[in-house]
Design an enzyme around this catalytic site. Structure first.
Site, short mmCIF file in Angstrom:
data_model
loop_
_atom_site.label_atom_id
_atom_site.label_comp_id
_atom_site.label_asym_id
_atom_site.label_seq_id
_atom_site.Cartn_x
_atom_site.Cartn_y
_atom_site.Cartn_z
CB CYS A 190 -0.98 -0.03 1.17
SG CYS A 190 -0.21 0.00 2.81
CG ASN A 200 4.32 -1.74 5.13
OD1 ASN A 200 5.46 -2.08 5.42
ND2 ASN A 200 3.34 -2.60 5.12
CB CYS A 232 -3.73 1.50 7.15
SG CYS A 232 -3.68 2.84 8.37
NE ARG A 233 -4.43 1.57 1.76
CZ ARG A 233 -4.18 2.29 0.66
NH1 ARG A 233 -5.04 2.24 -0.34
NH2 ARG A 233 -3.10 3.02 0.58
CB SER A 234 0.20 -3.52 2.71
OG SER A 234 1.08 -2.62 3.33
CG ASP A 283 -5.14 4.97 3.14
OD1 ASP A 283 -5.25 4.50 4.30
OD2 ASP A 283 -4.08 5.42 2.68
P1 4NP Z 1 -1.77 2.83 4.20
O1 4NP Z 1 -2.36 4.19 4.81
O2 4NP Z 1 -1.22 3.15 2.82
O3 4NP Z 1 -2.95 1.91 4.12
O4 4NP Z 1 -0.71 2.37 5.17
C1 4NP Z 1 -1.61 5.37 4.94
C2 4NP Z 1 -1.05 5.65 6.15
C3 4NP Z 1 -0.32 6.82 6.30
C4 4NP Z 1 -0.19 7.70 5.24
C5 4NP Z 1 -0.76 7.40 4.01
C6 4NP Z 1 -1.47 6.22 3.86
N1 4NP Z 1 0.51 8.92 5.41
O5 4NP Z 1 0.54 9.72 4.47
O6 4NP Z 1 1.07 9.15 6.49
#
Ligand code: 4NP
Length: 145
Positions: A9, A12, A14-16, A120
């Site tokens: 994702c 790294n 939340c989703r992945s 997300d």
């Molecule tokens: P992820 O979510 O891609 O599912 O891990 C996010 C977590 C943090 C951020 C972006 C996406 N960020 O910009 O900090």
């Protein structure tokens, strides 16, 4: 049968990592890892609310640590799973010439949901909805192997 699967994702956190946690519980014989296309959260454990939502379903993902996706992952894994089209594009931009490792959208394994990406939850705050979609896609992926 792909024996090494990488979930990717953006951050790294939340989703992945949630996808990795769900899939490793479902299919422990497959080697799994996860990574983010961005480096913002390298070294961090999964985001607290994501960990809590996973824990409520009996999944402990507290051992996972964020790392950034790298070119070598094309060789280190048999299948790369992206959470959305932007992740997929960022992954493909790093593909070494000659690499044929497949990169697929996770939602492709859950056509019954009608989803074309995993939203997300860092932004939507819908951690449970995210896990519902991830669980459906993980079941579909297991069936497809
Ligand atoms: P992820 O979510 O891609 O599912 O891990 C996010 C977590 C943090 C951020 C972006 C996406 N960020 O910009 O900090």
């Amino acid at each position: 049968m792909p024996t090494r699967i990488l979930f990717v994702c953006l951050g790294n956190i939340c989703r992945s990592p949630a996808a990795e946690g769900v899939f490793r519980a479902l299919c422990p014989e497959v080697e799994t890892d996860s990574a983010g296309t961005a480096s913002y959260h390298v070294g961090e454990p999964p985001y607290g609310p994501m960990q809590a939502a996973a824990r409520a379903r009996g999944l402990d993902i507290s051992d996972l640590r964020a790392r950034q996706f790298r070119r070598g992952d094309f060789e280190a894994f048999d299948l790369i799973i992206a959470m959305d089209a932007s992740n997929l594009e960022d992954i493909e931009a790093l593909r070494p010439s000659g690499s044929e490792t497949p990169v697929h959208l996770f939602t492709g394994y859950a056509p019954e949901t009608g989803a074309d990406h995993v939203p997300d939850p860092y932004y939507t705050r819908d951690f449970d909805g995210c896990l519902d979609l991830i669980e459906a896609a993980a079941r579909g992926l297991k069936t497809a192997l």
